[in-house]
Design a protein around this motif. Sequence first.
Motif, PDB file in Angstrom:
ATOM      1  N   GLY A  10       0.817  -1.217   0.000  1.00 12.90           N
ATOM      2  CA  GLY A  10       0.000   0.000   0.000  1.00 12.90           C
ATOM      3  C   GLY A  10       0.849   1.263   0.000  1.00 12.90           C
ATOM      4  N   GLN A  11       1.900   1.254   0.819  1.00 12.15           N
ATOM      5  CA  GLN A  11       2.799   2.416   0.876  1.00 12.15           C
ATOM      6  C   GLN A  11       3.494   2.621  -0.466  1.00 12.15           C
ATOM      7  OE1 GLN A  11       5.344   1.391   4.170  1.00 12.15           O
ATOM      8  NE2 GLN A  11       3.908   2.125   5.725  1.00 12.15           N
ATOM      9  N   GLN A  12       3.905   1.523  -1.061  1.00 12.82           N
ATOM     10  CA  GLN A  12       4.602   1.597  -2.344  1.00 12.82           C
ATOM     11  C   GLN A  12       3.652   2.095  -3.433  1.00 12.82           C
ATOM     12  OE1 GLN A  12       7.988   0.577  -2.196  1.00 12.82           O
ATOM     13  NE2 GLN A  12       7.935   1.846  -4.021  1.00 12.82           N
ATOM     14  N   LEU A  13       2.423   1.600  -3.401  1.00 10.37           N
ATOM     15  CA  LEU A  13       1.428   2.031  -4.393  1.00 10.37           C
ATOM     16  C   LEU A  13       1.192   3.537  -4.296  1.00 10.37           C
ATOM     17  CD1 LEU A  13      -0.757   1.545  -6.546  1.00 10.37           C
ATOM     18  CD2 LEU A  13      -2.338   0.925  -4.686  1.00 10.37           C
ATOM     19  N   ARG A  14       0.993   4.015  -3.071  1.00 13.17           N
ATOM     20  CA  ARG A  14       0.755   5.464  -2.899  1.00 13.17           C
ATOM     21  C   ARG A  14       1.943   6.274  -3.420  1.00 13.17           C
ATOM     22  NH1 ARG A  14      -1.869   7.077   2.486  1.00 13.17           N
ATOM     23  NH2 ARG A  14      -3.692   6.763   1.172  1.00 13.17           N
ATOM     24  N   LYS A  15       3.147   5.832  -3.072  1.00 12.00           N
ATOM     25  CA  LYS A  15       4.362   6.541  -3.491  1.00 12.00           C
ATOM     26  C   LYS A  15       4.428   6.624  -5.026  1.00 12.00           C
ATOM     27  CE  LYS A  15       9.402   6.217  -2.716  1.00 12.00           C
ATOM     28  NZ  LYS A  15       9.918   5.702  -4.003  1.00 12.00           N
ATOM     29  N   ILE A  16       4.219   5.513  -5.675  1.00 15.60           N
ATOM     30  CA  ILE A  16       4.350   5.476  -7.132  1.00 15.60           C
ATOM     31  C   ILE A  16       3.201   6.240  -7.792  1.00 15.60           C
ATOM     32  CG2 ILE A  16       4.381   3.929  -9.150  1.00 15.60           C
ATOM     33  CD1 ILE A  16       5.809   1.888  -7.295  1.00 15.60           C
ATOM     34  N   ARG A  17       1.997   6.143  -7.215  1.00 15.39           N
ATOM     35  CA  ARG A  17       0.870   6.917  -7.762  1.00 15.39           C
ATOM     36  C   ARG A  17       1.166   8.411  -7.681  1.00 15.39           C
ATOM     37  NH1 ARG A  17      -2.897   9.617  -5.328  1.00 15.39           N
ATOM     38  NH2 ARG A  17      -2.753   8.570  -3.304  1.00 15.39           N
ATOM     39  N   GLU A  18       1.705   8.849  -6.536  1.00 16.72           N
ATOM     40  CA  GLU A  18       2.005  10.278  -6.376  1.00 16.72           C
ATOM     41  C   GLU A  18       3.139  10.716  -7.303  1.00 16.72           C
ATOM     42  OE1 GLU A  18       0.257  10.725  -1.820  1.00 16.72           O
ATOM     43  OE2 GLU A  18       2.429  10.707  -2.110  1.00 16.72           O
ATOM     44  N   GLU A  19       4.132   9.844  -7.488  1.00 16.12           N
ATOM     45  CA  GLU A  19       5.207  10.155  -8.435  1.00 16.12           C
ATOM     46  C   GLU A  19       4.653  10.331  -9.855  1.00 16.12           C
ATOM     47  OE1 GLU A  19       8.759   7.736  -6.044  1.00 16.12           O
ATOM     48  OE2 GLU A  19       8.000   6.944  -7.927  1.00 16.12           O
ATOM     49  N   ASN A  20       3.588   9.591 -10.145  1.00 19.46           N
ATOM     50  CA  ASN A  20       2.935   9.706 -11.455  1.00 19.46           C
ATOM     51  C   ASN A  20       1.916  10.846 -11.507  1.00 19.46           C
ATOM     52  OD1 ASN A  20       3.349   7.275 -13.634  1.00 19.46           O
ATOM     53  ND2 ASN A  20       3.917   6.623 -11.581  1.00 19.46           N
ATOM     54  N   LYS A  21       1.803  11.573 -10.392  1.00 21.89           N
ATOM     55  CA  LYS A  21       0.877  12.714 -10.286  1.00 21.89           C
ATOM     56  C   LYS A  21      -0.555  12.353 -10.675  1.00 21.89           C
ATOM     57  CE  LYS A  21       4.642  16.013 -11.164  1.00 21.89           C
ATOM     58  NZ  LYS A  21       5.093  15.948  -9.751  1.00 21.89           N
ATOM     59  N   LEU A  22      -0.969  11.179 -10.198  1.00 24.97           N
ATOM     60  CA  LEU A  22      -2.351  10.746 -10.417  1.00 24.97           C
ATOM     61  C   LEU A  22      -3.103  10.770  -9.090  1.00 24.97           C
ATOM     62  CD1 LEU A  22      -2.034   7.542 -12.675  1.00 24.97           C
ATOM     63  CD2 LEU A  22      -2.810   9.806 -13.365  1.00 24.97           C
ATOM     64  N   SER A  23      -4.362  11.201  -9.134  1.00 27.93           N
ATOM     65  CA  SER A  23      -5.228  11.078  -7.959  1.00 27.93           C
ATOM     66  C   SER A  23      -5.706   9.625  -7.861  1.00 27.93           C
ATOM     67  CB  SER A  23      -6.437  12.002  -8.087  1.00 27.93           C
ATOM     68  OG  SER A  23      -7.227  11.575  -9.177  1.00 27.93           O
ATOM     69  N   GLN A  24      -6.226   9.264  -6.692  1.00 28.67           N
ATOM     70  CA  GLN A  24      -6.807   7.922  -6.560  1.00 28.67           C
ATOM     71  C   GLN A  24      -7.939   7.748  -7.576  1.00 28.67           C
ATOM     72  OE1 GLN A  24      -8.008   7.492  -2.420  1.00 28.67           O
ATOM     73  NE2 GLN A  24      -5.951   6.841  -1.785  1.00 28.67           N
TER      74      GLN A  24
END
Lengths: 78, 78
Positions: free
Chosen positions: B8-22
Amino acid sequence: MSIEIIFGQQLRKIREENKLSQEELAFRAKLDRTYISLLERGKRRPTLNTIFALTQQLNISAAEMVRLVEEQVLNFHH
Amino acid sequence: MSIEIIFGQQLRKIREENKLSQEELAFRAKLDRTYISLLERGKRRPTLNTIFALTQQLNISAAEMVRLVEEQVLNFHH
């Protein structure tokens, strides 16, 4: 071909390379023998936790297992 | 620390690096926004299918994602 079918084929291949029965792998990975059988036939979708539990008994990293599946998924779709 | 928390932590990190909202990631990966939120908080165990669906939208291979999680799981247990 679906991800779970490819995973199942890969799981069977690696289990047999490790000369483990479904029963023995199930016992070591603390899973049901029936569940291993369903996974190998592509009838269940493994969670990441299950992939870790299985690969820890199969002399392969979870990442390498996923890499092998991904390689076949990509080959199949391209 | 459990596999699902680390994932979950890794997913959030990578999503934010991709500048995508949930919401945006959910839409692109054809998943529920609520499910993405549960995954990021370690409240759900992702299947391999879900990992493929997510990573295809995040400029990372499924294998690399699992490698990052595995690295942290092993560090934590050793």
